[in-house]
Scaffold this active site. Sequence first.
Site, PDB file in Angstrom:
ATOM      1  CE1 TYR A 151      -3.527  -2.603   0.511  1.00 59.10           C
ATOM      2  CE2 TYR A 151      -4.634  -0.657   1.344  1.00 59.10           C
ATOM      3  CZ  TYR A 151      -4.680  -1.950   0.872  1.00 59.10           C
ATOM      4  OH  TYR A 151      -5.891  -2.584   0.779  1.00 59.10           O
ATOM      5  CE  LYS A 197       1.976 -17.556  -3.635  1.00 57.66           C
ATOM      6  NZ  LYS A 197       1.158 -18.777  -3.712  1.00 57.66           N
ATOM      7  CG  ASP A 229      -1.795 -20.139  -2.299  1.00 59.01           C
ATOM      8  OD1 ASP A 229      -1.219 -20.158  -1.184  1.00 59.01           O
ATOM      9  OD2 ASP A 229      -1.319 -20.723  -3.300  1.00 59.01           O
ATOM     10  CG  ASP A 253      -8.074  -4.846   1.610  1.00 55.48           C
ATOM     11  OD1 ASP A 253      -9.002  -4.414   2.315  1.00 55.48           O
ATOM     12  OD2 ASP A 253      -8.041  -4.739   0.364  1.00 55.48           O
ATOM     13  CG  ASP A 257     -13.574  -7.207   2.130  1.00 55.56           C
ATOM     14  OD1 ASP A 257     -13.307  -6.552   3.161  1.00 55.56           O
ATOM     15  OD2 ASP A 257     -14.095  -6.703   1.111  1.00 55.56           O
TER      16      ASP A 257
END
Length: 365
Positions: A151, A197, A229, A253, A257
């Site tokens: 970000y 990751k 993942d 983020d 959600d």
Amino acid sequence: MKQIDPNAETKIYDIAVIDGDGIGPEIVREARKSLDAAAAKEGFALKYAKYLMGGAAIDATGEPLPQETLTGAQNSDAVLFGAIGGAKWDNMPRDLRPETGLLALRKGLDAFANLRPIKVFDALIDASPLKSEVVRGVDLLVVRELVGGIYFGQPRGRDDRRGWNTMVYGVEEIERIAKVAFEAAMRRGKKLCSVDKANVLEVSQIWREAVTNVAKSYPEVELSHMYVDNAAMQLIRRPRQFDVIVTGNLFGDILSDEASMISGSIGLLPSSSQGAKGGIFEPIHGSAPDIAGLGIANPLATILSAAMLCEFALGQNSAARRIEQAVKKALELGYRTGDIAEPNAPKKVSSIEMGDIVAELIEKS
Ligand code: IPM
Ligand code: MG
């Protein structure tokens, strides 16, 4: 028993209120009712000052985070925030987008630790699109690093044919968020899953090493590592395996959600973003421009964010519990905003009705 000294001065806290755009003003108004009701019960008071951010600020002042807002937030005990954004500002250049205001506020307050609890209310088991046996009893916490990672990483930019961003974390940034996550795990189920990751990204290798290093100070916490993942899949497959998840800005983020669907609606999930002082308390959902002004938005995520504000910024834990219990009760009594109502639900209510019901339950508590 709590000693109440009649001569003691009432403690007054300064709350910076940022309504934002879309449904922001509607949900923040309802959350304030609960805050005031809880404060009255516990014998403290809240002084609110309103500030502009996001689209509303762009329209009024030409910038998404006016200096006045940042200063007001920095000088407050806590920030209560709704949501920002909308189609009107979608095609603006990056520095004139509502989201840029929110990111600058987080950065300006160094609010690096974003806590997003996902707790399933028994009364809402059937509101989740997942099977009830999968979601029953889920109680997990996503700890998302909020002021670093892709970000904010440099270089970033675009020309006509290419765009680029940089996912970067330094050891200190990782260690400080890891500590918050380990501390949270110590207060909860003593299990921490760090999501990265590391099979592809160097930044994730550093992340994993730094988290593993912090783990040495928390021998009681069982630490695991998971690729993002796989974590996305496991959250749906068997969400009860998680206690605390710690991860970077972008992965957090996305996963938060996703995890909101375990609870039934993104309209239920609160968050707190803490740095050195105070913090920002906001629902994890966005400004939902499609339903703005219709009076049907679910205010519970913001009301639960107000509970987190009482606990984490003001240290008023009993006020927080009162708000949480009232929300639970309202749901048990069958009250539902549209997002969580079954077709033909008997107690389908508006945002205002839900706000009033919760505040009243706090008063009666
Ligand atoms: C969130 C939101 C924000 C984010 C947006 C509005 C900038 O999605 O708080 O999760 O990406 O952090
Ligand atoms: Mg988000």
